[in-house]
Design an enzyme around this catalytic site. Structure first.
Site, mmCIF file in Angstrom:
data_model
loop_
_atom_site.group_PDB
_atom_site.id
_atom_site.type_symbol
_atom_site.label_atom_id
_atom_site.label_comp_id
_atom_site.label_asym_id
_atom_site.label_seq_id
_atom_site.Cartn_x
_atom_site.Cartn_y
_atom_site.Cartn_z
ATOM 1 N N SER A 165 -30.734 37.846 45.384
ATOM 2 C CA SER A 165 -30.206 38.759 46.389
ATOM 3 C C SER A 165 -28.932 38.180 47.015
ATOM 4 O O SER A 165 -27.973 37.881 46.293
ATOM 5 C CB SER A 165 -31.282 39.059 47.433
ATOM 6 O OG SER A 165 -30.968 40.205 48.175
ATOM 7 N N ASP A 248 -35.347 48.382 41.551
ATOM 8 C CA ASP A 248 -34.612 47.717 42.627
ATOM 9 C C ASP A 248 -33.438 48.580 43.058
ATOM 10 O O ASP A 248 -32.648 49.039 42.226
ATOM 11 C CB ASP A 248 -34.116 46.355 42.123
ATOM 12 C CG ASP A 248 -33.376 45.558 43.177
ATOM 13 O OD1 ASP A 248 -33.346 45.979 44.349
ATOM 14 O OD2 ASP A 248 -32.836 44.491 42.822
ATOM 15 N N HIS A 280 -37.159 44.947 44.043
ATOM 16 C CA HIS A 280 -36.323 43.835 44.479
ATOM 17 C C HIS A 280 -37.162 42.591 44.763
ATOM 18 O O HIS A 280 -38.156 42.646 45.481
ATOM 19 C CB HIS A 280 -35.536 44.260 45.724
ATOM 20 C CG HIS A 280 -34.452 43.327 46.106
ATOM 21 N ND1 HIS A 280 -33.384 43.047 45.279
ATOM 22 C CD2 HIS A 280 -34.254 42.590 47.230
ATOM 23 C CE1 HIS A 280 -32.577 42.207 45.887
ATOM 24 N NE2 HIS A 280 -33.086 41.903 47.064
#
Length: 306
Positions: A165, A248, A280
């Site tokens: 991320s 995601d 995610h």
């Protein structure tokens, strides 16, 4: 009558993980737990905490296989946790467990970086802290650095950066800086970007970026939009793995990054790996599921390929 008191007014929130108020108060609901490092000699992976910079209080958690062949040097992985640049920690259960699994599978030395968080320390401080860690790694190139685990076990000619991320964004920007500034004694081989946080192909810049980096120019900022970065061709490694997940919300951003790097003229090899049916950073919250185990194996394979 409406109150002029901003004490309870929310400036930004990323629920269920984070909330910041206009008066400067910050609430973090993820990454605040602290798992102790592992000192059990019967555990396959050992870990300990180190201070990287006493001046900035930047620290890290180090991991290594407990049983290390003294005649074999291991690749070194520098890992940056996610959390929208505002939350997360290498010491919390999710990241401690993930790095433990990755080190066991890949047979590497790993450094999980506790970079300083926004808004108290806005971008670019996280980038500066991350670069400081790479320079700290380089200080071991003569075998006389401050950390014996690196002096005795790490191969500094096989260094990787990785993150998920926002941490994947930090890994990319650290690799970019490595392409501009030579680190004597360190060779950066590759970067693993898991579910990375960048601008989208349609030109959307995440709200979290504007909060974490208040002086950004937005879409024209190469730190969040590599598509406008003329230096991309000089990224300082020769291999990049981009991991995306089917469900995601950041999937298209990762795909866009992959496509952008592939056509940039950079001379390295970029690969993409998609996990079907997952969202995610699913591997952090369900690490024992089959697809999370497969993802860790894929990261290990990427690090260990010749």
């Amino acid at each position: 009558m409406a109150s002029n008191n901003n004490a309870a007014e929310i400036a930004y929130e990323f629920l269920p993980y984070f909330r910041a108020y206009k008066n400067g108060r910050v609430e973090r609901f993820f990454g605040t737990d602290r798992v102790p490092p592992s000192t059990n000699p019967n555990s396959p992976v050992s870990s300990k905490d180190v201070i990287i910079s006493p001046e900035s209080a930047v620290s890290a958690r180090l991991f290594k296989p407990t049983a290390v062949d003294p005649n074999r040097r291991l690749p070194l992985l520098v890992y940056f946790h996610g959390g929208a640049y505002c939350f997360g920690s290498p010491f919390c259960a999710e990241y401690h467990n993930h790095l433990t699994s990755l080190v066991a599978e890949a047979n590497v030395i790993a450094i999980s970086v506790d970079y300083r968080l926004s808004p108290e320390y806005p971008i670019p401080i996280a980038y500066e802290d991350s670069w400081a860690v790479l320079k700290w790694v380089a200080s071991h190139c003569n075998g006389q650095g401050p950390e014996n685990w690196i002096n005795e076990n790490a191969d500094l000619q096989r260094v990787f950066v990785a993150g998920d991320s926002a941490g994947a964004n930090i890994a990319h920007n650290t690799a970019m800086k490595a392409g501009e500034e030579e680190l004597v004694g360190v060779k950066l081989i590759g970067a693993c970007l898991v579910h990375p946080d960048f601008a989208s192909k349609e030109g959307h810049v995440p709200k979290s970026w504007f909060f974490a980096c208040p002086d950004t120019s937005g879409l024209s900022d190469p730190r969040i939009n590599p598509a406008v970065d003329s230096r991309l061709v000089k990224i300082g490694c020769r291999r990049v793995l981009v991991c995306i997940a089917e469900k995601d919300g950041l999937k298209e951003r990762g795909l866009f990054y992959y496509e952008t790097l592939k056509k940039s003229g950079w001379g390295g090899v970029v690969q993409i790996l998609e996990t079907q049916g997952e969202g995610h950073v699913f591997h952090l919250f369900n690490p024992s599921c089959e697809k999370a185990v497969d993802l860790v194996k894929s990261l290990a394979s990427f690090i260990n390929q010749e």
